[in-house]
Design a protein around this motif. Structure first.
Motif, mmCIF file in Angstrom:
data_model
loop_
_atom_site.group_PDB
_atom_site.id
_atom_site.type_symbol
_atom_site.label_atom_id
_atom_site.label_comp_id
_atom_site.label_asym_id
_atom_site.label_seq_id
_atom_site.Cartn_x
_atom_site.Cartn_y
_atom_site.Cartn_z
ATOM 1 N N TRP A 36 41.597 33.730 34.550
ATOM 2 C CA TRP A 36 42.175 32.187 33.759
ATOM 3 C C TRP A 36 43.440 32.526 34.181
ATOM 4 N N THR A 37 44.063 33.513 35.135
ATOM 5 C CA THR A 37 45.487 33.547 35.224
ATOM 6 C C THR A 37 45.408 33.805 36.307
ATOM 7 N N ASP A 38 46.900 33.257 37.195
ATOM 8 C CA ASP A 38 47.186 33.635 38.540
ATOM 9 C C ASP A 38 48.014 33.593 38.370
ATOM 10 N N LYS A 40 49.180 33.997 42.098
ATOM 11 C CA LYS A 40 49.925 33.833 43.233
ATOM 12 C C LYS A 40 50.324 32.905 43.406
ATOM 13 N N PRO A 41 50.694 31.695 42.258
ATOM 14 C CA PRO A 41 50.532 30.539 42.426
ATOM 15 C C PRO A 41 50.505 29.589 43.366
ATOM 16 N N LYS A 43 49.723 30.057 46.476
ATOM 17 C CA LYS A 43 48.312 30.367 47.406
ATOM 18 C C LYS A 43 47.281 29.363 47.129
ATOM 19 N N ALA A 44 47.435 28.597 45.618
ATOM 20 C CA ALA A 44 46.247 27.547 45.358
ATOM 21 C C ALA A 44 46.641 26.429 46.520
ATOM 22 N N ARG A 183 47.826 26.760 31.911
ATOM 23 C CA ARG A 183 49.296 27.602 32.924
ATOM 24 C C ARG A 183 49.797 26.561 33.098
ATOM 25 N N GLU A 185 52.902 26.434 35.451
ATOM 26 C CA GLU A 185 53.928 26.966 37.001
ATOM 27 C C GLU A 185 54.855 26.334 37.271
ATOM 28 N N THR A 217 54.787 30.538 34.772
ATOM 29 C CA THR A 217 55.143 31.130 35.946
ATOM 30 C C THR A 217 55.920 30.875 36.496
ATOM 31 N N SER A 415 47.383 39.849 42.540
ATOM 32 C CA SER A 415 46.756 39.486 42.164
ATOM 33 C C SER A 415 45.914 39.788 40.392
ATOM 34 N N ARG A 416 45.167 40.186 40.465
ATOM 35 C CA ARG A 416 44.605 40.803 39.189
ATOM 36 C C ARG A 416 45.028 41.935 38.350
#
Length: 432
Positions: A36-38, A40-41, A43-44, A183, A185, A217, A415-416
């Motif tokens: 559920w986390t990101d 590198k937002p 890139k979305a 999230r 951001e 973030t 990323s993770r």
């Protein structure tokens, strides 16, 4: 028989290591940051907005995953209204109008995402940056310690009626809804007269409100601000925000459990960026000292400053303390990790170092790693009294100097990442 015994022994050792690994810092047999986390937002890619939210929402409303929503200017949920947000829904804050969302006192937000389908608040710009939009405000009817029981949230929000931006009351158990798997951001817009927005502001929010699995973030302001009220934050993540990660004030009763703050010296603002910034008031004139003072109970936190050259970053003034505590505050932190700060903790210079105050400031079973000093009083060069007090074996704190690669399971993944503590570092460094 020997084979079975050996297998059982190996299983026992493995399980024992797993249990021990969860002792300090964030806990979980699996990395609860997955899915559920990101981290590198930028890139979305999201669909363009199909619905606009503006002005006041005065009747019960549901937002759907099938649409993408744009917060145009300051949006208010008022008149005891409930806003329900479906899992997977994307809400964008408008860059030009610095969009924001306020859940006014008496109204409710039900933002209950899923680990595989989180709810996302983000910027509407293709090239997203911190401070692109405002943030999320949740206002409730729980007590504060201010002299005015109904305090105005003074961020320059464009409200038609002050009651839509007031908070505080006499119900510590009031319910403002749910945030789960959410999230936020690139929030934290800068205002001309009121400084930076927080990504998430909880003002006078009561204990029946549920907060769990929330990631903030790249915020330009504070990630989370708790102003009065009584809240529990569980599995929160603040990642590379410019200001404070958790800002607690105005008599708040705040529990923070199993949560993260990840700082970067190349992002944080000098002199104004800590993981925990805990005060009881801004000024005595506006504070009722007969009311409950700010109390923070923290456990299993991981507070980490990620640096490629920590000594150099400290030398040139890019690294602050992890925790700042003001006067009249009660603060406890247990089984937590504080790594890479300058120093770990600073107590305000107005706090007298005596038994009464030290009994309100409790540090137990924590893991201090790679910090340039541990617990100091502001402006004082000699902290021997504090070192002797908190260094006592009765507090069972641990002190170490280990690189991130040996301290955390995987702090380098872009990323993770996995910020759980490595068991071998604890055992090797225990001070008993």
């Amino acid at each position: 028989m020997k084979k079975i015994t050996l297998t059982t022994l190996l299983l026992f050792v493995t399980l024992s290591s797993t249990f021990a690994q969860q002792e300090k810092g964030i806990i979980g047999f699996k990395n609860w940051l997955d899915h559920w986390t990101d981290f590198k937002p930028n890139k979305a890619k999201y669909a363009k907005p199909t619905q606009i939210l503006s002005g006041a929402i005065t009747k019960d409303t549901k937002l759907y995953k099938s649409d993408t929503y744009l917060l145009l200017g300051d949006v208010f949920v008022t008149d005891s209204t409930t806003l329900v947000i479906e899992p997977g829904t994307v809400i964008m804050g408008d860059f030009k109008t610095k969009g924001s969302l306020t859940i006014s006192n008496g109204s409710t937000i039900i933002a209950e995402g899923k680990s595989t389908d989180p709810i996302i608040f983000t910027s509407n710009r293709s090239l997203k940056k911190p401070g692109d939009w405002g943030g999320l405000f949740i206002l409730g009817n729980a007590p504060t310690n201010t002299t005015d029981s109904n305090t105005i949230l003074n961020y320059g929000l464009n409200a038609n009626d002050n009651k839509n931006i007031s908070y505080g009351g006499d119900n510590p158990e009031s319910n403002s809804g749910i945030l789960n798997y959410v999230r936020i951001e690139y929030a934290g817009k800068r205002t001309k007269n009121h400084g930076y927005f927080n990504a998430l502001t909880l003002a006078g929010v009561g204990s029946e409100t549920s907060f769990e699995n929330v990631m903030i973030t790249f915020c330009e302001g504070n990630s989370v601000a708790v102003y009065g009220g009584e809240v529990t934050l569980n599995k929160f993540v603040s990642y590379k925000s410019s200001s404070n990660d958790y800002n607690v004030n105005y008599g708040a009763q705040c529990k923070i459990t199993n949560s993260l703050a990840i700082k970067s010296p190349y992002v944080s603002k000098a002199e104004s960026s800590r993981c925990l910034y805990v005060l009881n008031h801004d000024s005595l004139e506006s504070t009722d000292l007969t009311k409950t003072a700010t109390t923070v109970e923290a456990s299993n936190l991981t507070l980490i400053n990620i640096s490629s050259d920590l000594d150099y970053d400290i030398k040139i003034g890019l690294v602050n303390e992890a925790i700042y505590i003001g006067d009249e505050v009660s603060f406890t932190i247990d089984k937590s990790v504080i790594s890479g700060f300058n120093p770990a903790v600073i107590l305000d210079n107005t706090i007298k170092i005596n038994n009464d105050n030290l009994n309100k400031l409790v540090f137990t079973r924590n893991y201090f790693n790679n910090c340039n000093g541990n617990i100091f009083t502001k402006y004082r060069n000699n902290n021997d009294d504090l070192e002797n007090w908190y260094g006592s074996s009765s507090f069972n704190n641990v002190y170490s100097k280990g690189p991130d690669s040996e301290t955390f399971i995987d702090a380098k993944s872009s990323s993770r990442p996995d910020y759980r503590l490595r068991i071998n570092r604890i055992v090797a460094s225990r001070n008993e």
